[in-house]
Design a protein around this motif. Structure first.
Motif, PDB file in Angstrom:
ATOM      1  N   SER A  16       1.319  -0.990   0.083  1.00 61.46           N
ATOM      2  CA  SER A  16      -0.033  -0.058  -0.488  1.00 61.46           C
ATOM      3  C   SER A  16       1.276   1.182   0.395  1.00 61.46           C
ATOM      4  N   SER A  21       5.187   0.178  -4.623  1.00 63.30           N
ATOM      5  CA  SER A  21       4.682  -0.067  -5.163  1.00 63.30           C
ATOM      6  C   SER A  21       5.309   0.593  -6.844  1.00 63.30           C
ATOM      7  N   ASP A  25       0.074   3.558  -9.527  1.00 59.12           N
ATOM      8  CA  ASP A  25       0.016   3.040  -7.878  1.00 59.12           C
ATOM      9  C   ASP A  25       1.222   4.210  -7.283  1.00 59.12           C
ATOM     10  N   ARG A  29       0.355   7.165  -4.957  1.00 61.36           N
ATOM     11  CA  ARG A  29       1.120   7.376  -3.490  1.00 61.36           C
ATOM     12  C   ARG A  29       1.816   8.153  -2.383  1.00 61.36           C
ATOM     13  N   GLU A 124      -5.235   3.970   2.492  1.00 61.30           N
ATOM     14  CA  GLU A 124      -4.114   3.678   1.661  1.00 61.30           C
ATOM     15  C   GLU A 124      -3.276   5.264   2.178  1.00 61.30           C
TER      16      GLU A 124
END
Ligand code: HEM
Length: 242
Positions: A16, A21, A25, A29, A124
């Motif tokens: 996450s 990632s 993503d 993030r 997240e």
């Protein structure tokens, strides 16, 4: 939300955060982490690191700077400015299990469960907050430990993070960081200014202390270069001069 891991587990955290990632993503993030850091004023981090360190040093005769200052102070200060209680012990527990080559033990999973509870549950944004604290933990400790050692010995400061691990196509790869302490490119450390401010505050409060031993033991780690312990005491006042 990653589908193939138990929600709220260390595996979930890895799946996450920006750090492990790729592609869209990673971009999304990383932006969460950058936004959180943008709300934090570096000068106030420096001031708070200075005052916390001064307080701890005033209470003890001999201090292991790695255990009492370098690990807990930066994470404690960062947690406070992110609106969290002092979760530094749990962050250290999660940091030890964060990297994909480590099999998390029950203590690390329990530490993450407690962190998620104060961060509002597994989402997240919570992963981004915890990710910041975990990324800050060992690396900033190294900045402080190596900076203090350098100032006390006159030797150049060692680079604390020698290599980084990434997840590429499901495989874990190690990337050397020779010559770039904060990395470079789209994955470069977004917390470098914050880390330097925290270290500057702690180091300013450690002026006037001296090492109690000449032998330094280094952390047994292939990727991190920092003292395992660094015991100091208040320096002798030089008699007869001035
Ligand atoms: C306040 C302290 C710190 C915070 C909040 C922080 C935060 C982060 C975050 C969120 C990432 C992931 C970025 C991404 O994947 O896009 C990262 C990466 C990185 N950080 Fe930091 N960091 C801190 C301190 C440090 C220190 C002290 C060092 C080194 C001395 C360092 C070196 C790195 C490096 C080399 C990377 C890149 C890893 C890679 O390329 O895979 N960080 N940091």
């Amino acid at each position: 939300m990653p589908a193939d891991v138990p929600v709220g587990s260390i595996a979930w955290l890895r799946a996450s955060v920006a750090r492990f990632s790729n592609g869209a993503d990673h971009v999304r993030r990383r932006a969460l982490a950058v936004d959180l850091l943008a709300s934090v004023d570096a000068d106030s981090l420096q001031f708070q690191a200075f005052s916390r360190t001064s307080r701890i040093m005033a209470e003890l005769d001999v201090v292991d700077v790695m255990a009492e200052i370098a690990r807990p102070v930066p994470v404690g200060v960062l947690a406070e400015v992110l609106g969290l209680p002092d979760v530094s012990a749990d962050v250290a527990g999660v940091a030890a299990a964060y990297h994909p080559h480590v099999t998390p033990d029950a203590a690390a999973e329990a530490a993450l469960t407690r962190l998620l509870a104060v961060c509002g549950g597994p989402a997240e944004l919570a992963a981004a907050r915890i990710g910041l604290l975990v990324q800050a933990c060992d690396a900033t400790a190294g900045l402080i430990g190596n900076g203090l050692l350098a100032s006390l010995t006159g030797e150049p400061a060692e680079q604390p993070v020698l290599a980084t691990r990434r997840r590429v196509g499901g495989a874990d790869v190690t990337v050397s960081l020779a010559g770039t302490p904060f990395g470079a490119g789209p994955r470069a450390c977004p917390g470098s200014r914050h880390a330097l401010a925290l270290a500057a505050g702690a180091l300013a409060a450690l002026r006037g202390f001296r090492l109690t031993e000449t032998e330094i033991s280094w952390l047994p780690s292939p990727n991190l270069r920092m003292p395992a312990a660094l015991r100091v005491t208040r320096g002798e006042t030089a008699g007869g001069f001035c």
